[in-house]
Design a protein around this motif. Structure first.
Motif, PDB file in Angstrom:
ATOM      1  N   SER A 274       0.829  -1.203   0.000  1.00 61.10           N
ATOM      2  CA  SER A 274       0.000   0.000   0.000  1.00 61.10           C
ATOM      3  C   SER A 274       0.868   1.260   0.000  1.00 61.10           C
ATOM      4  O   SER A 274       0.587   2.225  -0.717  1.00 61.10           O
ATOM      5  N   LEU A 275       1.930   1.238   0.810  1.00 64.63           N
ATOM      6  CA  LEU A 275       2.793   2.413   0.891  1.00 64.63           C
ATOM      7  C   LEU A 275       3.596   2.628  -0.389  1.00 64.63           C
ATOM      8  O   LEU A 275       4.073   3.739  -0.641  1.00 64.63           O
ATOM      9  N   SER A 276       3.735   1.591  -1.209  1.00 63.86           N
ATOM     10  CA  SER A 276       4.425   1.773  -2.491  1.00 63.86           C
ATOM     11  C   SER A 276       3.616   2.649  -3.434  1.00 63.86           C
ATOM     12  O   SER A 276       4.139   3.127  -4.439  1.00 63.86           O
ATOM     13  N   GLN A 277       2.342   2.859  -3.109  1.00 62.15           N
ATOM     14  CA  GLN A 277       1.464   3.626  -3.977  1.00 62.15           C
ATOM     15  C   GLN A 277       1.329   5.085  -3.553  1.00 62.15           C
ATOM     16  O   GLN A 277       0.639   5.862  -4.218  1.00 62.15           O
ATOM     17  N   VAL A 278       1.946   5.465  -2.441  1.00 65.03           N
ATOM     18  CA  VAL A 278       1.855   6.853  -1.986  1.00 65.03           C
ATOM     19  C   VAL A 278       3.127   7.587  -2.394  1.00 65.03           C
ATOM     20  O   VAL A 278       4.145   6.968  -2.711  1.00 65.03           O
ATOM     21  N   PRO A 279       3.106   8.911  -2.408  1.00 65.58           N
ATOM     22  CA  PRO A 279       4.313   9.659  -2.766  1.00 65.58           C
ATOM     23  C   PRO A 279       5.481   9.339  -1.837  1.00 65.58           C
ATOM     24  O   PRO A 279       5.299   9.050  -0.648  1.00 65.58           O
ATOM     25  N   GLU A 280       6.667   9.412  -2.387  1.00 63.25           N
ATOM     26  CA  GLU A 280       7.863   9.119  -1.604  1.00 63.25           C
ATOM     27  C   GLU A 280       7.984  10.044  -0.399  1.00 63.25           C
ATOM     28  O   GLU A 280       8.533   9.658   0.643  1.00 63.25           O
ATOM     29  N   ALA A 281       7.450  11.253  -0.526  1.00 63.39           N
ATOM     30  CA  ALA A 281       7.503  12.189   0.596  1.00 63.39           C
ATOM     31  C   ALA A 281       6.791  11.636   1.817  1.00 63.39           C
ATOM     32  O   ALA A 281       7.182  11.916   2.962  1.00 63.39           O
ATOM     33  N   ASP A 282       5.739  10.834   1.600  1.00 63.68           N
ATOM     34  CA  ASP A 282       4.999  10.266   2.734  1.00 63.68           C
ATOM     35  C   ASP A 282       5.831   9.226   3.475  1.00 63.68           C
ATOM     36  O   ASP A 282       5.903   9.241   4.713  1.00 63.68           O
ATOM     37  N   THR A 283       6.453   8.304   2.738  1.00 61.72           N
ATOM     38  CA  THR A 283       7.265   7.286   3.416  1.00 61.72           C
ATOM     39  C   THR A 283       8.501   7.903   4.060  1.00 61.72           C
ATOM     40  O   THR A 283       8.944   7.460   5.119  1.00 61.72           O
ATOM     41  N   ASN A 284       9.048   8.946   3.439  1.00 59.16           N
ATOM     42  CA  ASN A 284      10.173   9.652   4.067  1.00 59.16           C
ATOM     43  C   ASN A 284       9.744  10.282   5.383  1.00 59.16           C
ATOM     44  O   ASN A 284      10.477  10.242   6.386  1.00 59.16           O
ATOM     45  N   ALA A 285       8.551  10.879   5.389  1.00 66.53           N
ATOM     46  CA  ALA A 285       8.061  11.538   6.606  1.00 66.53           C
ATOM     47  C   ALA A 285       7.801  10.510   7.707  1.00 66.53           C
ATOM     48  O   ALA A 285       8.132  10.737   8.876  1.00 66.53           O
ATOM     49  N   ILE A 286       7.205   9.377   7.340  1.00 62.54           N
ATOM     50  CA  ILE A 286       6.959   8.322   8.336  1.00 62.54           C
ATOM     51  C   ILE A 286       8.276   7.862   8.950  1.00 62.54           C
ATOM     52  O   ILE A 286       8.398   7.705  10.169  1.00 62.54           O
ATOM     53  N   ALA A 287       9.280   7.655   8.101  1.00 63.74           N
ATOM     54  CA  ALA A 287      10.586   7.202   8.600  1.00 63.74           C
ATOM     55  C   ALA A 287      11.214   8.247   9.509  1.00 63.74           C
ATOM     56  O   ALA A 287      11.815   7.906  10.541  1.00 63.74           O
ATOM     57  N   THR A 288      11.100   9.509   9.142  1.00 64.53           N
ATOM     58  CA  THR A 288      11.658  10.577   9.977  1.00 64.53           C
ATOM     59  C   THR A 288      11.031  10.572  11.360  1.00 64.53           C
ATOM     60  O   THR A 288      11.730  10.673  12.388  1.00 64.53           O
ATOM     61  N   TYR A 289       9.709  10.442  11.417  1.00 65.91           N
ATOM     62  CA  TYR A 289       9.029  10.447  12.714  1.00 65.91           C
ATOM     63  C   TYR A 289       9.398   9.222  13.543  1.00 65.91           C
ATOM     64  O   TYR A 289       9.742   9.325  14.730  1.00 65.91           O
ATOM     65  N   ILE A 290       9.346   8.040  12.934  1.00 65.06           N
ATOM     66  CA  ILE A 290       9.635   6.815  13.681  1.00 65.06           C
ATOM     67  C   ILE A 290      11.064   6.818  14.215  1.00 65.06           C
ATOM     68  O   ILE A 290      11.316   6.418  15.362  1.00 65.06           O
TER      69      ILE A 290
END
Length: 422
Positions: A274-290
């Motif tokens: 599912s996350l492969s379908q969202v913009p890369e900015a979203d997964t980058n932001a999730i990683a930054t927060y975690i």
């Protein structure tokens, strides 16, 4: 059921009775004529697709072999089985006659259009933190899907929990309605990551320990269990044999594997898709927060001295591994040199505190669920006995992972196999 659990349930019943006047009589919201796809803008539908992917909605609301979003997927809980609902725009069995107000109330307060309280397997305690704009866009996307006639089976729950009004007490304890507010002391990317993790992504639902009545215990992200798989602590990513960094985590979230750590399996596999379908900015932001949640790194525990029984099992496991696993996972295997595939020594299934995930992967494999290149492993449940799986696990843990031996692996394999069959 344990006495402690019944005490918790009794406490919730008492709390529920105090809240009954406010929660038991939830008014129905009038049904509407199904909106036309032309009632929504293409931009809103596209944004809604992004929100729905962030929330991984299709995975929970799609049964094996069923139509997307048509529900009927069984969710196992300590209290019984809950079947997910149809969220296609069918008027008889789905949400086709739900207004935006009814849809918003369900996400914010856990109340269906007709006024009945929803079970918190639907993670409205997290969805309530979503913005009104995101909820509206998700509504636009779902209401433009193909309607499917599909009514979910009746839930199979413990008798007291079939009385939905008692959920009023649960909501008093755990529901804090309203969207999440930005922290002005943090960066825009950090705030975006927290919003996605705590809101649509509802990561704590799987990666937190649950109390006896299904509430998320504090501290959040300290590790949990979902469908018989261990969800690792998201606060301990610096304590793995090779500590994670933000870029590695972002790559893992987006692609389902990391060259330095391993591949997503079990419930995490569909999440990564599912996350492969969202913009890369979203997964980058999730990683930054975690990564901002991490506890300090610690030295990994040294391997314990093996007993003669352990040594015999490891030796047997080495023979089985050579025959069943080495063609793909051996250091000289061609696939290990292709695409930078990670060593088993770095996999959390090998280095974790419990053998459950390694057992699950050996039993079930990693299905090739999507047409694009992805991780794949065939299942071995019909090929290997529980004793053989325990021997392979002992070898991989000791010889490849260099970690202390697990205990009761064969018993765990037997139990997990039985649970999977059920």
């Amino acid at each position: 059921m344990k006495t402690k659990t019944w005490i918790w349930i009794a406490g919730v019943l008492v709390a529920g009775s105090a809240a009954a006047a406010a929660w038991m009589i939830q008014p129905a919201i009038a049904p509407i004529q199904p909106p036309s796809p032309n009632d929504f803008t293409s931009d809103s539908i596209a944004r809604g697709a992004r929100v729905v992917a962030q929330g991984d909605c299709m995975v929970c609301h799609t049964a094996a072999g069923g139509a997307p979003y048509a529900g009927s997927l069984p969710l196992r809980t300590p209290f019984g089985t809950i079947y997910t609902t149809n969220i296609t725009p069918d008027t008889a069995t789905g949400i086709g006659n739900w207004s935006l107000a009814a849809f918003t109330r369900a996400l914010r307060h856990g109340v269906a259009r007709d006024g009945h309280l929803l079970y918190p397997a639907f993670p409205y305690i997290h969805y309530t933190r979503m913005s009104s704009a995101d909820i509206s866009d998700a509504y636009a996307y779902l209401m433009t899907r193909t309607p499917v006639v599909s009514r979910a089976p009746d839930n199979d729950l413990l008798l007291p929990l079939r009385f939905r009004p008692m959920l009023a007490g649960w909501n008093l304890l755990y529901l804090r309605p309203g969207p999440l507010q930005d922290d002005p002391t943090q960066s825009q990317e950090w705030n975006r990551g927290r919003y996605l993790v705590d809101g649509a992504g509802h990561c704590a639902s799987c990666h937190s320990t649950l109390d006896p009545i299904g509430g998320e215990r504090s501290p959040a992200f300290s590790g949990g269990n979902i469908d018989g798989w261990d969800a690792p602590a998201l606060t301990a990513l610096l304590q793995t044999p090779k500590p994670w960094n933000r870029d590695q985590l972002a790559h893992y979230l987006r692609h389902g594997w990391s060259p330095e750590h391993g591949a997503a399996a079990g419930p995490m596999g569909p999440v990564a898709h599912s996350l492969s379908q969202v913009p890369e900015a979203d997964t980058n932001a999730i990683a930054t927060y975690i990564m901002s949640l991490q506890k300090p790194a610690t030295n990994p525990a040294p391997a314990a001295a093996s007993t003669s029984t352990d040594a015999a099992r490891v030796q047997q496991g080495a023979i089985l591994f050579a025959g069943a696993c080495a063609s793909c996972h051996g250091t000289a295997a061609p696939m290990m040199a292709a695409g930078g595939r990670p060593s088993l020594a770095l996999s959390s299934a090998v280095t974790g505190d419990k053998p459950d995930n390694l057992i699950q992967i050996v039993l079930n494999g990693v299905p090739w669920a999507h047409p694009e290149p992805t991780t794949f492993m065939p299942p071995f449940s019909a090929v290997l006995t529980d004793t053989q799986i325990a021997s392979i696990a002992a070898y991989v843990r000791a010889d490849i992972g260099k970690r202390p031996a697990w205990s009761d692996v064969e018993q765990r394999a037997t139990k997990i196999r039985k649970e999977n069959q059920q």
